[in-house]
Design a protein around this motif. Sequence first.
Motif, PDB file in Angstrom:
ATOM      1  N   GLN A 142       1.281  -1.112  -0.041  1.00 11.65           N
ATOM      2  CA  GLN A 142       0.319   0.407  -0.186  1.00 11.65           C
ATOM      3  C   GLN A 142       0.645   1.242  -0.338  1.00 11.65           C
ATOM      4  O   GLN A 142       0.646   2.086  -0.334  1.00 11.65           O
ATOM      5  N   SER A 143       2.311   1.579   0.474  1.00 10.06           N
ATOM      6  CA  SER A 143       3.088   2.131   0.692  1.00 10.06           C
ATOM      7  C   SER A 143       3.345   2.899  -0.954  1.00 10.06           C
ATOM      8  O   SER A 143       3.898   3.986  -0.641  1.00 10.06           O
ATOM      9  N   ARG A 144       3.556   2.352  -1.856  1.00 12.46           N
ATOM     10  CA  ARG A 144       3.883   2.248  -3.154  1.00 12.46           C
ATOM     11  C   ARG A 144       2.650   3.238  -3.979  1.00 12.46           C
ATOM     12  O   ARG A 144       2.876   3.588  -5.167  1.00 12.46           O
ATOM     13  N   LEU A 145       1.345   2.875  -3.349  1.00  7.26           N
ATOM     14  CA  LEU A 145      -0.131   3.784  -4.052  1.00  7.26           C
ATOM     15  C   LEU A 145      -0.570   5.022  -2.775  1.00  7.26           C
ATOM     16  O   LEU A 145       0.001   5.437  -2.226  1.00  7.26           O
ATOM     17  N   ARG A 146      -0.585   5.780  -3.834  1.00  7.89           N
ATOM     18  CA  ARG A 146       0.021   7.591  -3.903  1.00  7.89           C
ATOM     19  C   ARG A 146      -2.297   7.760  -3.498  1.00  7.89           C
ATOM     20  O   ARG A 146      -2.097   8.758  -2.295  1.00  7.89           O
ATOM     21  N   THR A 147      -2.603   7.451  -4.064  1.00  4.86           N
ATOM     22  CA  THR A 147      -4.768   7.985  -3.971  1.00  4.86           C
ATOM     23  C   THR A 147      -4.845   7.207  -2.739  1.00  4.86           C
ATOM     24  O   THR A 147      -5.138   5.694  -3.057  1.00  4.86           O
ATOM     25  N   PRO A 148      -5.765   6.997  -2.271  1.00  3.57           N
ATOM     26  CA  PRO A 148      -7.035   6.239  -1.375  1.00  3.57           C
ATOM     27  C   PRO A 148      -7.597   5.396  -2.452  1.00  3.57           C
ATOM     28  O   PRO A 148      -8.321   4.231  -2.200  1.00  3.57           O
ATOM     29  N   GLU A 149      -8.188   5.862  -3.789  1.00  2.00           N
ATOM     30  CA  GLU A 149      -8.767   5.177  -4.505  1.00  2.00           C
ATOM     31  C   GLU A 149      -8.223   4.279  -5.493  1.00  2.00           C
ATOM     32  O   GLU A 149      -8.737   3.331  -4.901  1.00  2.00           O
ATOM     33  N   GLU A 150      -6.366   4.467  -5.297  1.00  2.00           N
ATOM     34  CA  GLU A 150      -5.424   3.290  -5.604  1.00  2.00           C
ATOM     35  C   GLU A 150      -5.381   2.313  -4.938  1.00  2.00           C
ATOM     36  O   GLU A 150      -5.599   0.942  -4.871  1.00  2.00           O
ATOM     37  N   ARG A 151      -5.332   2.172  -2.922  1.00  2.00           N
ATOM     38  CA  ARG A 151      -5.442   1.378  -1.696  1.00  2.00           C
ATOM     39  C   ARG A 151      -7.102   0.900  -2.103  1.00  2.00           C
ATOM     40  O   ARG A 151      -6.231  -0.273  -1.508  1.00  2.00           O
ATOM     41  N   ILE A 175      -5.490  -4.530  15.023  1.00  2.00           N
ATOM     42  CA  ILE A 175      -5.034  -4.330  14.708  1.00  2.00           C
ATOM     43  C   ILE A 175      -3.652  -3.779  13.818  1.00  2.00           C
ATOM     44  O   ILE A 175      -3.377  -5.357  13.384  1.00  2.00           O
ATOM     45  N   ASP A 176      -3.247  -2.701  13.619  1.00  2.00           N
ATOM     46  CA  ASP A 176      -2.084  -2.829  12.029  1.00  2.00           C
ATOM     47  C   ASP A 176      -1.077  -1.725  12.907  1.00  2.00           C
ATOM     48  O   ASP A 176      -1.236  -1.112  14.283  1.00  2.00           O
ATOM     49  N   ASP A 177       0.574  -2.114  11.978  1.00  2.00           N
ATOM     50  CA  ASP A 177       1.375  -1.495  12.611  1.00  2.00           C
ATOM     51  C   ASP A 177       1.204   0.483  12.003  1.00  2.00           C
ATOM     52  O   ASP A 177       1.468   1.430  13.063  1.00  2.00           O
ATOM     53  N   VAL A 178       0.307   0.775  10.683  1.00  4.77           N
ATOM     54  CA  VAL A 178       0.466   1.991  10.344  1.00  4.77           C
ATOM     55  C   VAL A 178      -1.039   2.107  10.105  1.00  4.77           C
ATOM     56  O   VAL A 178      -1.141   1.716   9.139  1.00  4.77           O
ATOM     57  N   ILE A 179      -1.883   3.163   9.750  1.00  9.40           N
ATOM     58  CA  ILE A 179      -2.707   2.947   9.312  1.00  9.40           C
ATOM     59  C   ILE A 179      -2.741   4.446   8.619  1.00  9.40           C
ATOM     60  O   ILE A 179      -2.485   6.057   9.069  1.00  9.40           O
ATOM     61  N   THR A 180      -2.702   4.676   7.353  1.00  9.96           N
ATOM     62  CA  THR A 180      -2.627   5.979   6.346  1.00  9.96           C
ATOM     63  C   THR A 180      -3.786   6.265   5.652  1.00  9.96           C
ATOM     64  O   THR A 180      -4.322   7.622   6.254  1.00  9.96           O
ATOM     65  N   VAL A 198     -20.299  -7.389  15.116  1.00  7.20           N
ATOM     66  CA  VAL A 198     -21.588  -6.667  15.408  1.00  7.20           C
ATOM     67  C   VAL A 198     -20.210  -5.237  15.250  1.00  7.20           C
ATOM     68  O   VAL A 198     -20.582  -4.361  14.833  1.00  7.20           O
ATOM     69  N   SER A 199     -19.114  -5.259  15.737  1.00  2.00           N
ATOM     70  CA  SER A 199     -18.362  -3.569  15.408  1.00  2.00           C
ATOM     71  C   SER A 199     -16.994  -4.277  15.231  1.00  2.00           C
ATOM     72  O   SER A 199     -16.585  -5.501  15.630  1.00  2.00           O
ATOM     73  N   VAL A 200     -16.751  -3.410  14.743  1.00  3.80           N
ATOM     74  CA  VAL A 200     -15.359  -2.728  14.333  1.00  3.80           C
ATOM     75  C   VAL A 200     -14.334  -2.167  14.886  1.00  3.80           C
ATOM     76  O   VAL A 200     -14.460  -0.706  14.573  1.00  3.80           O
ATOM     77  N   ARG A 201     -13.571  -2.027  15.715  1.00  2.22           N
ATOM     78  CA  ARG A 201     -12.252  -1.185  16.581  1.00  2.22           C
ATOM     79  C   ARG A 201     -10.794  -0.775  16.259  1.00  2.22           C
ATOM     80  O   ARG A 201     -11.124  -2.058  15.882  1.00  2.22           O
ATOM     81  N   GLY A 202     -10.578  -0.015  15.502  1.00  2.00           N
ATOM     82  CA  GLY A 202      -9.293  -0.013  14.824  1.00  2.00           C
ATOM     83  C   GLY A 202      -8.078   0.378  15.908  1.00  2.00           C
ATOM     84  O   GLY A 202      -8.766   1.248  16.852  1.00  2.00           O
ATOM     85  N   ALA A 203      -6.558   0.249  15.528  1.00  2.00           N
ATOM     86  CA  ALA A 203      -6.322   0.329  16.620  1.00  2.00           C
ATOM     87  C   ALA A 203      -4.265  -0.150  15.842  1.00  2.00           C
ATOM     88  O   ALA A 203      -4.441  -0.688  15.063  1.00  2.00           O
ATOM     89  N   ALA A 204      -3.423   1.415  15.861  1.00  2.00           N
ATOM     90  CA  ALA A 204      -1.840   0.959  15.127  1.00  2.00           C
ATOM     91  C   ALA A 204      -0.961   1.431  16.116  1.00  2.00           C
ATOM     92  O   ALA A 204      -1.632   2.214  16.832  1.00  2.00           O
ATOM     93  N   LEU A 205       0.168   1.508  16.195  1.00  6.56           N
ATOM     94  CA  LEU A 205       1.227   2.370  16.895  1.00  6.56           C
ATOM     95  C   LEU A 205       1.323   3.796  15.652  1.00  6.56           C
ATOM     96  O   LEU A 205       1.244   4.253  17.264  1.00  6.56           O
ATOM     97  N   ALA A 206       1.016   3.963  14.930  1.00  6.81           N
ATOM     98  CA  ALA A 206       1.112   5.077  14.350  1.00  6.81           C
ATOM     99  C   ALA A 206      -0.155   5.337  13.578  1.00  6.81           C
ATOM    100  O   ALA A 206      -0.677   4.379  12.458  1.00  6.81           O
ATOM    101  N   CYS A 207      -0.390   6.587  13.167  1.00  8.31           N
ATOM    102  CA  CYS A 207      -1.022   7.101  11.737  1.00  8.31           C
ATOM    103  C   CYS A 207      -1.149   8.465  11.530  1.00  8.31           C
ATOM    104  O   CYS A 207      -0.046   8.913  11.650  1.00  8.31           O
ATOM    105  N   HIS A 208      -1.591   8.305  10.660  1.00  6.52           N
ATOM    106  CA  HIS A 208      -1.101  10.111   9.541  1.00  6.52           C
ATOM    107  C   HIS A 208      -1.975  11.104   9.743  1.00  6.52           C
ATOM    108  O   HIS A 208      -2.600  10.691  10.209  1.00  6.52           O
ATOM    109  N   ARG A 209      -1.231  12.498   9.983  1.00  2.00           N
ATOM    110  CA  ARG A 209      -1.864  13.497   9.888  1.00  2.00           C
ATOM    111  C   ARG A 209      -3.109  13.693   9.577  1.00  2.00           C
ATOM    112  O   ARG A 209      -3.055  13.290   8.407  1.00  2.00           O
TER     113      ARG A 209
END
Length: 209
Positions: A142-151, A175-180, A198-209
């Motif tokens: 995913q890190s090689r792709l630029r746009t949300p649509e491509e991802r 849980i994931d390592d990074v959420i972009t 029923v529901s999903v909550r996400g968490a990661a060590l880091a995210c983008h601003r």
Amino acid sequence: VLDFFFPPRCAFCGAILEKSGDGVCETCRKALPRTADTERKCDFVRAYTAPFYYEPPVRQGILAYKFRSAPSRGKVFGRILGEDLLRRGADDFDLISWVPLSAKRCHRRGYDQAQLLAEAAAEVLGTKAVPLLRKARDVSPQSRLRTPEERRANISGCYVVRSADAVRGKRILLIDDVITTGSTLSECARMLLTAGAVSVRGAALACHR
């Protein structure tokens, strides 16, 4: 004796530590780009959080963890993530799982970085992480792709729920390592909800601003 022959290093910058401690040097501790306490949203996910922004020195630590064969950093990162979830009072889940690597990439790397994070965080939270998803095919990072649509297009249909019975009626912390952009997290959540979660909550060590 072990510290003498194998000196502990900071999980973020790799600097040698005087003693094992919590695995973070004082320089990094002061420089860590901490996020606000607000929760973020993305499709199919109730909310997601991260203790840090994906900026130095967090970025360097995560890259070393993923690409320089440094699985031991996962214990430190997972503990930090678990403590952050405790601090936020995030207890609205029944199961903890992770966003998995494909079998090919996991074999090449030697470990699944999100799995190690989830297992260490779960230990802090007093439970165990369980495998709920499988990545059925290997795709471009995913890190090689630029746009949300491509991802979104790149990972559409990649993830498969291992057992619908295991997720049916459950609230899941994923849980994931990074959420972009949240595309990967959203796709995983979509599959879990389709299988009856029923529901999903996400968490990661880091995210983008």
